[in-house]
Scaffold this active site. Structure first.
Site: not given
Length: 240
Positions: A16, A160
């Site tokens: 990322g 999440y």
């Protein structure tokens, strides 16, 4: 906190790596002399950040099983081994955030695929390289980026939070198991940051109340050095 540390010779991979905390880590690590490989999904962004920082850009999707071994091979080929892996890539799951009763199974699967299974697969694929580094007395470290949503029950953050909670516990177990190989694993919560991911989750949040990703990145680098036996060698060249 140390500044302007000379990380020459430290080999780090970041997932990322083209936005938010990942980008801040890539920039700071490269500026401080580390050899860096970073992973992200969008070719244009990978090429841009690679040109900007001099780091090795790798196009791949951590949530895609078929991408993992090609990513791992490119990491070790680019860096000549690996000392530190930072599993930073994250998926919110449903966007906008949704209550669990309104979350599609596929959205939960997406969060788990990136935040938990992807981090597991990449760590497993790079475990041999990390163990080799540890045997060479360099030390080896895996940092899994967690969240306070892993421990606090925030409505709407179910996919999440559940994936990050699982990641944190997986990290703790693996840290115990990997001691014999000389590899450390840490789950770190960088705090609420002014990043594109946070803006996607909470678009009305006041950015001035959030931590800058550059600050969080510096804190993570400091904790990385604390966890590695090569700290004294690296800091010998530091300019403070």
């Amino acid at each position: 906190m140390q500044t302007n540390i000379d990380l020459q010779g430290l080999r780090v991979a970041v997932t990322g790596g083209t936005s938010g905390l990942g980008l801040a880590l890539v920039r700071q690590l490269a500026e401080q002399g580390a050899s860096v490989a970073f992973v992200a999904r969008t070719t244009a962004n990978v090429e841009r950040i690679a040109d900007e920082t001099g780091a090795h850009g790798i196009v791949g999707d951590i949530g895609n099983k078929e991408d993992i071994y090609p990513i791992a091979l490119q990491v070790t080929a680019s860096l000549g081994g690996l000392d530190v892996l930072i599993n930073n890539a994250s998926s919110l799951g449903p966007v906008p955030l949704a209550l669990l009763a309104d979350t599609e199974c596929e959205e939960l699967e997406k969060a788990l695929a990136v935040n938990l299974v992807g981090a597991f697969r990449l760590t497993k694929a790079l475990f041999g390289a990390l163990a080799a580094s540890a045997r060479g007395s360099r030390g080896a470290l895996v940092i899994n980026i967690s969240s306070d949503a892993a421990v606090n029950a925030y409505p709407g953050w179910g996919a999440y939070g559940a994936s990050k909670a699982a990641l944190a516990h997986l990290t703790a177990i693996w840290d115990e198991e990997a001691k014999a190989d000389g590899i450390r694993l840490l789950a770190l919560d960088p705090g609420d940051m002014n990043t594109p991911l946070h803006a996607l989750a909470l678009p009305d949040a006041d950015p001035s109340t959030l931590k800058r990703p550059e600050v969080a990145a510096a804190e993570i680098i400091e904790k990385t050095l604390d966890a590695l036996p090569v700290r004294s060698t690296l800091l010998a060249g530091a300019h403070t």
